[in-house]
Design an enzyme around this catalytic site. Structure first.
Site, short mmCIF file in Angstrom:
data_model
loop_
_atom_site.label_atom_id
_atom_site.label_comp_id
_atom_site.label_asym_id
_atom_site.label_seq_id
_atom_site.Cartn_x
_atom_site.Cartn_y
_atom_site.Cartn_z
N ASP A 1 0.87 -1.17 0.00
CA ASP A 1 0.00 0.00 0.00
C ASP A 1 0.91 1.22 0.00
O ASP A 1 1.51 1.55 1.02
CB ASP A 1 -0.90 -0.04 1.23
N HIS B 1 -9.55 -2.18 1.22
CA HIS B 1 -8.70 -2.44 0.07
C HIS B 1 -9.10 -3.77 -0.56
O HIS B 1 -9.85 -4.55 0.03
CB HIS B 1 -7.23 -2.55 0.48
#
Length: 254
Positions: free
Chosen positions: A148, A245
């Site tokens: 990320d 996510h």
């Protein structure tokens, strides 16, 4: 070989939402986790081992319930390195690397810049990280960094580039840093294969953002350019709903 990167936004919460079932069906060989939000003793390693990921490594933040990264693998790594050796970066548990025969995989959780203090911290982290990777590549030339990055690279990677132009994650300075990082010799493996818009990896929990696909692509698997001839395909998996996510994946020749 299939490599997956997934910000699970709390690994214990994701496990209650069917993460193990998804991993079993994913055919992944190596999985990079970010934002595990748990200490190593709180993670049920046996659950991963029972579905084939015999080798499990985690690096937690000093602050409980915050940040943290991990790598699980069906193949035994030659070595695992937790952190970077730089306290400013390592206190929050943001880097772990596993070295295999012919390539290395790093799980990265780059800070977000939700306020002025954190934005300054993010830029300092980015500066230190770039220096660290430049030095690391002398020793480890074949490197895949999954994680990320908390940055959308281009307008195609965010649902509303105009309104988000002053929001951390799409600031010109952040985008320029990621662009410069790629130009040091990395491939954005998803964009290497997929040029179409509307492919995102994170959605806000607010205003039905995921249902309406108003998302951001901030999760990447970046590979050093010398691995280009081994790249077979890359995907985003919005069907996985264990987090805000979703996973991203890469297939490579081993």
């Amino acid at each position: 070989m299939k490599i997956v990167s997934y910000n699970v936004n709390g690994i214990r919460a994701a496990l209650t939402k069917g993460l193990l079932d998804w991993l079993q069906q994913s055919e992944a060989d190596i999985v990079c986790f970010q934002e595990i939000k748990a200490t190593e003793d709180q993670i049920p390693v046996e659950a991963f081992q029972q579905i084939g990921f015999k080798y499990c490594y985690f690096f937690s933040a000093q602050k409980k319930g915050y940040s943290g990264v991990g790598i699980i693998s069906k193949h035994e790594p030659l070595q695992v390195v937790k952190g970077t050796g730089i306290a400013h970066m390592d206190d929050e548990g943001r880097n772990i690397r596993a070295d295999f025969n012919g390539f290395s995989v790093m799980s990265l959780y780059l800070p977000s810049g939700t306020n002025t203090d954190r934005l300054d911290h993010k830029f300092e982290y980015m500066r230190l990280f770039q220096n660290y990777i430049s030095n690391l590549r002398i020793e480890i030339p074949n490197l895949i960094i999954g994680g990320d990055y908390n940055i959308c690279h281009q307008a195609i990677d965010i649902h509303d580039p105009i309104r988000n132009a002053t929001v951390s994650g799409f600031l010109p300075e952040e985008r320029a840093w990621l662009d410069g990082f790629l130009k040091t010799g990395f491939i954005d493996t998803f964009r290497h294969f997929v040029k179409e818009p509307h492919n995102y990896s994170w959605w806000s929990y607010r205003a039905n953002a995921r249902v309406n696909n108003k998302g951001w692509r901030i999760d990447y698997l970046l590979a050093t350019e010398n691995l280009e001839n081994k790249l077979l395909g890359a995907h985003i998996h919005p069907d996985a709903v264990h987090s805000d996510h979703c996973p991203v994946s890469l297939r490579i020749l081993n």
